[in-house]
Design a protein around this motif. Structure first.
Motif, PDB file in Angstrom:
ATOM      1  N   GLY A 161       0.877  -1.262   0.154  1.00 28.26           N
ATOM      2  CA  GLY A 161      -0.126  -0.171  -0.164  1.00 28.26           C
ATOM      3  C   GLY A 161       0.592   1.304   0.072  1.00 28.26           C
ATOM      4  O   GLY A 161       0.411   2.126  -0.648  1.00 28.26           O
ATOM      5  N   GLY A 164       8.319   3.068   1.813  1.00 23.63           N
ATOM      6  CA  GLY A 164       8.927   3.687   3.104  1.00 23.63           C
ATOM      7  C   GLY A 164       8.642   3.080   4.432  1.00 23.63           C
ATOM      8  O   GLY A 164       9.080   3.538   5.453  1.00 23.63           O
ATOM      9  N   ASP A 191       9.675  -7.140  -1.858  1.00 26.70           N
ATOM     10  CA  ASP A 191       9.238  -6.049  -2.218  1.00 26.70           C
ATOM     11  C   ASP A 191       8.764  -5.317  -1.005  1.00 26.70           C
ATOM     12  O   ASP A 191       7.952  -5.893  -0.288  1.00 26.70           O
ATOM     13  CB  ASP A 191       8.008  -6.106  -3.132  1.00 26.70           C
ATOM     14  CG  ASP A 191       7.353  -4.858  -3.680  1.00 26.70           C
ATOM     15  OD1 ASP A 191       6.410  -4.895  -4.469  1.00 26.70           O
ATOM     16  OD2 ASP A 191       7.877  -3.918  -3.103  1.00 26.70           O
ATOM     17  N   GLY A 213      11.660   1.317  -3.401  1.00 30.29           N
ATOM     18  CA  GLY A 213      11.085   2.462  -3.844  1.00 30.29           C
ATOM     19  C   GLY A 213      11.915   3.759  -3.066  1.00 30.29           C
ATOM     20  O   GLY A 213      12.760   4.146  -3.851  1.00 30.29           O
ATOM     21  N   SER A 214      11.627   3.679  -1.996  1.00 26.90           N
ATOM     22  CA  SER A 214      12.113   4.919  -1.202  1.00 26.90           C
ATOM     23  C   SER A 214      13.764   4.848  -1.078  1.00 26.90           C
ATOM     24  O   SER A 214      14.495   5.859  -1.233  1.00 26.90           O
ATOM     25  CB  SER A 214      11.696   4.931   0.183  1.00 26.90           C
ATOM     26  OG  SER A 214      11.672   3.720   0.816  1.00 26.90           O
TER      27      SER A 214
END
Ligand code: DX5
Ligand code: ZN
Length: 234
Positions: A161, A164, A191, A213-214
């Motif tokens: 969702g 971070g 992930d 991601g972050s």
């Protein structure tokens, strides 16, 4: 000899790249998506991870087929599309037509493993690699029959969702168990919360693809962040 189909070509590209960092575009600047993708490619990305969220399966909403189409127009890299949605069966064809090369669906939205197996077959029939994802609380037993008949298994190390979040080490145990199963030849992907501190443990546990991601988006240079992370991949 007949030409390899698209699915086999994608498999060969990912096999050649593994272990590979799969940057998630979740935290990109969508006002400049083409430039962001170009920067990620220049930084060394060998595939891109696209997080589709429907606001029902996860308490967040991102994008649909149009962003996948836009990304497809920007790059030749394999697009690894993570469907965090209640009814992926209704949309897998549209995501394939939008340009997805890998389509991953969540075990948690399926009634049972036979429904999950049907989804895998549908995605393969669309000539894409078929991935199945499990959240941290979901035990491997929930996919034990499908694991040997899919192309990618995504072990989430956060509840899906948001970027971070902190890394949940339960993913490492699942990766190792799957790696040690002789009947599983799927790509193993992790992930959520993958960063400089955790990425080495993920590859040591057997991960082939590492979604970041972050840890890529923070800081001032994709190239620098990518290089730092790549040095930690064992
Ligand atoms: C979370 C997504 C992840 C996320 C990763 O639901 O599936 O791909 O973007 O972000 P980080 O690496 O920041 O946890
Ligand atoms: Zn994801």
């Amino acid at each position: 000899m007949t030409a390899p189909n698209h699915r086999e070509q994608t498999r060969a590209r990912l096999r050649a790249a593994a272990p590979a960092i799969a940057p998630s575009i979740l935290l990109c600047d969508y006002a400049h998506l083409a430039q962001e993708i170009e920067r990620l490619e220049e930084a060394g990305a060998r595939l891109l991870h696209l997080d589709v969220m429907d606001g029902h399966f996860v308490p967040n909403f991102t994008f649909g087929m149009t962003i996948v189409e836009a990304a497809r127009r920007c790059t030749e890299l394999p697009l690894d599309v993570h469907l965090m949605m209640e009814r992926p069966d209704k949309y897998v064809r549209q995501f394939r037509e939008a340009g997805a090369d890998v389509i991953t669906v969540h075990e948690e939205v399926c009634r049972d493993q036979s429904e999950l197996a049907d989804l895998v077959a549908t995605i393969r029939d669309l000539d894409a690699l078929a991935g199945i994802a499990i959240n941290p609380p979901t035990p491997l037993e929930k996919i034990d029959q499908v694991a040997s008949n899919c192309d990618l298994i995504l072990c989430m190390s956060v509840m899906p969702g948001f970027g971070g979040q902190s890394f949940d080490r339960v993913a490492l145990e699942k990766l190792s168990t799957l790696r040690d199963r002789p009947d599983v030849d799927a790509f193993l992907e992790v992930d959520g919360g993958v960063n400089l501190e955790t990425i080495g443990e993920c590859t040591a546990a057997g991960a082939d693809l590492l979604v970041v991601g972050s840890a890529i988006s923070s800081g001032n240079s994709y190239r620098e962040r990518f290089a730092e992370l790549a040095t930690r991949i064992k």
